[in-house]
Scaffold this active site. Structure first.
Site, short mmCIF file in Angstrom:
data_model
loop_
_atom_site.label_atom_id
_atom_site.label_comp_id
_atom_site.label_asym_id
_atom_site.label_seq_id
_atom_site.Cartn_x
_atom_site.Cartn_y
_atom_site.Cartn_z
N GLU A 89 0.82 -1.21 0.00
CA GLU A 89 0.00 0.00 0.00
C GLU A 89 0.86 1.26 0.00
O GLU A 89 0.44 2.30 0.47
CB GLU A 89 -0.98 -0.02 1.18
CG GLU A 89 -1.95 -1.19 1.09
CD GLU A 89 -3.35 -0.86 1.55
OE1 GLU A 89 -3.66 0.31 1.83
OE2 GLU A 89 -4.16 -1.79 1.61
N HIS A 146 -5.11 2.13 0.47
CA HIS A 146 -4.36 3.00 -0.43
C HIS A 146 -4.15 2.28 -1.76
O HIS A 146 -3.62 1.17 -1.79
CB HIS A 146 -3.01 3.37 0.17
CG HIS A 146 -3.12 4.10 1.48
ND1 HIS A 146 -3.49 3.46 2.64
CD2 HIS A 146 -2.94 5.41 1.79
CE1 HIS A 146 -3.52 4.34 3.63
NE2 HIS A 146 -3.19 5.53 3.14
N LYS A 173 -10.53 5.58 6.01
CA LYS A 173 -9.65 6.39 5.16
C LYS A 173 -9.39 5.67 3.85
O LYS A 173 -9.07 4.47 3.86
CB LYS A 173 -8.32 6.66 5.87
CG LYS A 173 -7.30 7.41 4.99
CD LYS A 173 -5.92 7.42 5.62
CE LYS A 173 -4.91 8.08 4.70
NZ LYS A 173 -3.50 7.94 5.20
#
Length: 258
Positions: A89, A146, A173
């Site tokens: 990530e 991510h 997130k």
């Protein structure tokens, strides 16, 4: 939306909070960066993130606690986020399973950190275990994802953030890489929908790189509660300087109120 209170800030209320990363490889470099963050003008840094995957001695017993103790001394009452970003990530080191869990546990057990980051794709069992143990110690959890290659479809972004909430995240997130301006709009649209219809808590989203810079400054309009700005070395492509970011966010906030 219910704000998340961490020390002296309420994430999810007012102007998006600015988080400044610490990405040093050696102890002295890490502490020097923390001192620069602590010396920033008021509101240029609301919280700090220690990217422990950059630290050369992160796997050595006692070294993480030693650095965290010093970071807490330097940062005072500024909230501290502990993050070990894995290679898959965009991080600096690879770690799996029990080693990942234990690394984050050691950080939470020190009493020096206020939030920890756990990656969604480490697996449901790992995420649930870290969330439970962190919450038992009064530490908030950001569950993250991510994608440094592309931007998933809006529906997929929403599904990932909803999964984060289902696993107990205090703050979901997601950060993605745009390959076009339309990708940035996809991320912003998902953020707006998540905060309007689904989220019981703040969310953090960003579109990385030069194309996605706009997503780092428009959180108040679309719903992202935290943005990341650097005080020297950036931890991700597209990060602005924290002081510059603060100026823009406050200007946009004033204009929105006119």
């Amino acid at each position: 939306m219910n704000a998340v209170e961490v020390r002296n800030i309420r994430i999810g209320e007012g102007i998006p909070k600015i988080c400044v990363p610490i990405v040093g490889k050696e102890r002295k470099e890490i502490i020097d960066q923390a001192e620069r963050i602590a010396a920033l003008p008021e509101k240029a840094a609301d919280l700090a993130e220690w990217r422990a995957d950059w630290f050369g001695d992160v796997m050595q017993d006692g070294c993480v606690e030693d650095v965290l103790r010093e970071l807490r001394r330097v940062l005072g009452e500024m909230p501290l986020l502990f993050t070990f970003r894995t290679v898959r990530e965009g991080g600096e080191k690879a770690v799996e399973g029990e080693h990942y869990i234990r690394l984050i546990e050691r950080a939470t057990e020190t009493g020096y950190v206020d939030l920890v980051d756990v990656e969604l794709f480490m697996g449901e069992g790992t995420v649930r275990e870290i969330v439970k143990r962190s919450h038992d110690l009064g530490v908030k959890v950001i569950v993250s994802n991510h994608d440094f290659n592309s931007t998933p479809a809006r529906e997929d972004i929403l599904l990932r953030m909803e999964k984060m909430l289902a696993l107990g995240a205090d703050i979901p997130k997601i950060a993605v890489m745009p390959n076009s301006k339309r990708d940035v709009l996809e991320l912003l649209s998902a953020t707006e929908e998540m905060t309007r219809l689904h989220a019981e808590c703040p969310v953090i989203t960003m579109s990385m790189g030069e194309t996605g810079v706009i997503s780092r400054i428009c959180g108040e309009a679309f719903g992202s509660a935290v943005t990341f700005g650097s005080a020297g070395k950036a931890s991700a492509p597209g990060q602005m300087g924290a002081k510059e970011l603060c100026t823009i966010l406050r200007l946009l906030h004033r204009k929105a109120g006119d």
